[in-house]
Write a protein that holds these residues in place. Sequence first.
Motif, PDB file in Angstrom:
ATOM      1  N   SER A  21     159.881  60.112 -33.132  1.00  0.00           N
ATOM      2  CA  SER A  21     160.059  60.796 -31.788  1.00  0.00           C
ATOM      3  C   SER A  21     161.670  61.120 -31.635  1.00  0.00           C
ATOM      4  O   SER A  21     161.949  62.255 -31.017  1.00  0.00           O
ATOM      5  CB  SER A  21     159.388  60.075 -30.699  1.00  0.00           C
ATOM      6  OG  SER A  21     159.792  60.754 -29.420  1.00  0.00           O
ATOM      7  N   LEU A  22     162.219  60.144 -31.922  1.00  0.00           N
ATOM      8  CA  LEU A  22     163.772  60.215 -31.711  1.00  0.00           C
ATOM      9  C   LEU A  22     164.486  61.190 -32.547  1.00  0.00           C
ATOM     10  O   LEU A  22     165.305  61.960 -32.471  1.00  0.00           O
ATOM     11  CB  LEU A  22     164.415  58.854 -32.043  1.00  0.00           C
ATOM     12  CG  LEU A  22     164.250  57.758 -30.755  1.00  0.00           C
ATOM     13  CD1 LEU A  22     164.857  56.555 -31.166  1.00  0.00           C
ATOM     14  CD2 LEU A  22     164.910  58.273 -29.332  1.00  0.00           C
TER      15      LEU A  22
ATOM     16  N   ARG B  80     162.858  63.814 -33.957  1.00  0.00           N
ATOM     17  CA  ARG B  80     162.631  65.323 -33.279  1.00  0.00           C
ATOM     18  C   ARG B  80     163.462  65.516 -32.100  1.00  0.00           C
ATOM     19  O   ARG B  80     164.097  66.658 -31.998  1.00  0.00           O
ATOM     20  CB  ARG B  80     161.069  65.205 -32.820  1.00  0.00           C
ATOM     21  CG  ARG B  80     160.065  65.247 -34.010  1.00  0.00           C
ATOM     22  CD  ARG B  80     158.792  65.739 -33.609  1.00  0.00           C
ATOM     23  NE  ARG B  80     158.181  64.586 -32.458  1.00  0.00           N
ATOM     24  CZ  ARG B  80     157.571  63.520 -33.143  1.00  0.00           C
ATOM     25  NH1 ARG B  80     157.222  63.151 -34.386  1.00  0.00           N
ATOM     26  NH2 ARG B  80     156.852  62.557 -32.061  1.00  0.00           N
ATOM     27  N   GLU B  81     163.774  64.382 -31.433  1.00  0.00           N
ATOM     28  CA  GLU B  81     164.731  64.743 -29.934  1.00  0.00           C
ATOM     29  C   GLU B  81     166.018  64.912 -30.499  1.00  0.00           C
ATOM     30  O   GLU B  81     166.652  65.931 -30.041  1.00  0.00           O
ATOM     31  CB  GLU B  81     164.610  63.425 -29.267  1.00  0.00           C
ATOM     32  CG  GLU B  81     165.514  63.590 -27.737  1.00  0.00           C
ATOM     33  CD  GLU B  81     165.466  62.227 -27.018  1.00  0.00           C
ATOM     34  OE1 GLU B  81     166.093  62.304 -26.147  1.00  0.00           O
ATOM     35  OE2 GLU B  81     164.667  61.358 -27.586  1.00  0.00           O
ATOM     36  N   ARG B  82     166.519  64.387 -31.842  1.00  0.00           N
ATOM     37  CA  ARG B  82     167.714  64.747 -32.005  1.00  0.00           C
ATOM     38  C   ARG B  82     167.981  65.871 -32.692  1.00  0.00           C
ATOM     39  O   ARG B  82     169.207  66.677 -32.356  1.00  0.00           O
ATOM     40  CB  ARG B  82     168.134  63.657 -33.119  1.00  0.00           C
ATOM     41  CG  ARG B  82     169.652  63.539 -33.711  1.00  0.00           C
ATOM     42  CD  ARG B  82     169.703  62.779 -34.704  1.00  0.00           C
ATOM     43  NE  ARG B  82     169.056  63.234 -36.069  1.00  0.00           N
ATOM     44  CZ  ARG B  82     169.661  64.434 -36.865  1.00  0.00           C
ATOM     45  NH1 ARG B  82     170.635  64.678 -36.546  1.00  0.00           N
ATOM     46  NH2 ARG B  82     168.869  64.757 -37.795  1.00  0.00           N
TER      47      ARG B  82
ATOM     48  N   GLU C   5     167.831  68.216 -29.667  1.00  0.00           N
ATOM     49  CA  GLU C   5     169.437  68.258 -29.124  1.00  0.00           C
ATOM     50  C   GLU C   5     170.444  68.776 -29.922  1.00  0.00           C
ATOM     51  O   GLU C   5     171.448  69.562 -29.149  1.00  0.00           O
ATOM     52  CB  GLU C   5     169.780  66.633 -28.755  1.00  0.00           C
ATOM     53  CG  GLU C   5     168.972  65.955 -27.580  1.00  0.00           C
ATOM     54  CD  GLU C   5     169.488  66.714 -26.349  1.00  0.00           C
ATOM     55  OE1 GLU C   5     170.360  66.472 -25.878  1.00  0.00           O
ATOM     56  OE2 GLU C   5     168.565  67.640 -25.883  1.00  0.00           O
TER      57      GLU C   5
ATOM     58  N   LEU D  85     172.165  59.975 -30.528  1.00  0.00           N
ATOM     59  CA  LEU D  85     171.764  60.910 -29.476  1.00  0.00           C
ATOM     60  C   LEU D  85     172.897  60.645 -28.508  1.00  0.00           C
ATOM     61  O   LEU D  85     173.497  61.685 -27.778  1.00  0.00           O
ATOM     62  CB  LEU D  85     170.555  60.549 -29.210  1.00  0.00           C
ATOM     63  CG  LEU D  85     169.286  61.143 -29.684  1.00  0.00           C
ATOM     64  CD1 LEU D  85     167.953  60.325 -29.212  1.00  0.00           C
ATOM     65  CD2 LEU D  85     169.175  62.678 -29.300  1.00  0.00           C
TER      66      LEU D  85
ATOM     67  N   ARG E 219     156.292  56.852 -23.196  1.00  0.00           N
ATOM     68  CA  ARG E 219     156.918  57.424 -24.216  1.00  0.00           C
ATOM     69  C   ARG E 219     156.789  56.352 -25.430  1.00  0.00           C
ATOM     70  O   ARG E 219     157.395  56.545 -26.690  1.00  0.00           O
ATOM     71  CB  ARG E 219     158.552  57.773 -24.279  1.00  0.00           C
ATOM     72  CG  ARG E 219     159.417  56.762 -23.724  1.00  0.00           C
ATOM     73  CD  ARG E 219     160.748  57.058 -23.700  1.00  0.00           C
ATOM     74  NE  ARG E 219     161.556  56.232 -23.352  1.00  0.00           N
ATOM     75  CZ  ARG E 219     161.859  55.493 -21.956  1.00  0.00           C
ATOM     76  NH1 ARG E 219     161.429  56.476 -21.109  1.00  0.00           N
ATOM     77  NH2 ARG E 219     162.961  54.657 -21.897  1.00  0.00           N
TER      78      ARG E 219
END
Length: 415
Positions: free
Chosen positions: A346-347, A349-351, A354, A92, A304
Amino acid sequence: MVERRQPAKPYRKPSPAAPDPRFAASPSDIDADAEPADATEQTEVEPARRSTRQAAATRSLQAQQGAGAPLSPAAQQLQRELARVERLKAQLAQMESIGQGYLNGSAQRLQPLRERLRQAQRGLALALAPWLEADARGLSRAQQATARRLLCRLAQQLAERGDTDMAALHDRYSPQSLSDLRRAAADALRERLSDWLEPDDEAAQAAASPDELLGAARRQWQAQTEAQRAQREARQAKREARKAQREPAPAALLEQQAQQDAGATLRTLYRQLASALHPDRAGDEAERQRMTALMSAANAAYGRRDLLALLDLQLQAELADPDHLERLSAQRLQAVSRLLKEQAASLERERQGEQQRWLHALDLPAGSRIDAAMLGRRLEEQELELLRELRAIEAGLEQAGEPAGLKAWLNRNAG
């Protein structure tokens, strides 16, 4: 009978025992704050080091057993989840760095060229206009047609960027107004999307430009996506309700207990921070502000479920017990691993989100890899293309003032 003594043996200092390879120091056991032997070693080690606080948190998570002892399955799982979280965070950060680097380079190198090009295009359009008046002399019909085509193209490009004077100049010399051109383009796009657009979508049917039509189509797609999501959630809620009515299976009970253990571990760490960072413990205003900032960060990390962030804040608050996690039972190790697994999901999904955001921001095709070298080459290619276009427009602007030069330039651009 007289007891005979054995003669005394001379004393020899025992030789040191060979080191047991099981207890050899691993890279993770090396103190991150220790001074390297020389400047060369420091240069090689420094880029790979974490911050002191992050390294300490990592060591406390990884030191699950005595030195050299084989790790338990629970400790091995924790190490895998820890590595995954750190890898996703690094990805990220790298994506953000590469994307921002390209945007900064574009602003510094391309934006000044784009502004120069805009001014040159505007100047050339205004310079061509007098040669298209009814009483203008000096150009052949073919040259006038070329000049009209070039003027209308330049004026349209500038009008689409919000230049109202250029919109009026275009409509004065073009056989079709800009609004007619936009409507024709919207009709053509509407025809291509006819199988997908809802026939009763009034906004889509009344759109007078491709941008309006795409906006209506996007809203329609979002509404359909939201309706499908609501249906999935309703079906899931029904399944959960039926599942809750049944007696829980042993595996479900174990899963529930694991979730409770993970939540308890996170809450315990958060409550320790909340207690230690209470404003009443501050000795002065500066300390109160520092503790308030740390508590705000702790609230966000707890929200979070970011275990590593809470451990880092604990170290900042000087509360850390480096041996705390070493003493955890297998059940507690599994709870910590679960927290890290949830954070990794969660990371991930965030990646993915992004990745899509940067592909859109950088105008890259779907599925492209955000690569610094590739974006650097793209920036150079865009810069060269802008320079070529700018030189061509400036050459025409230089020759538009007198008939001989203008005729030669128009003849070269007749195609």
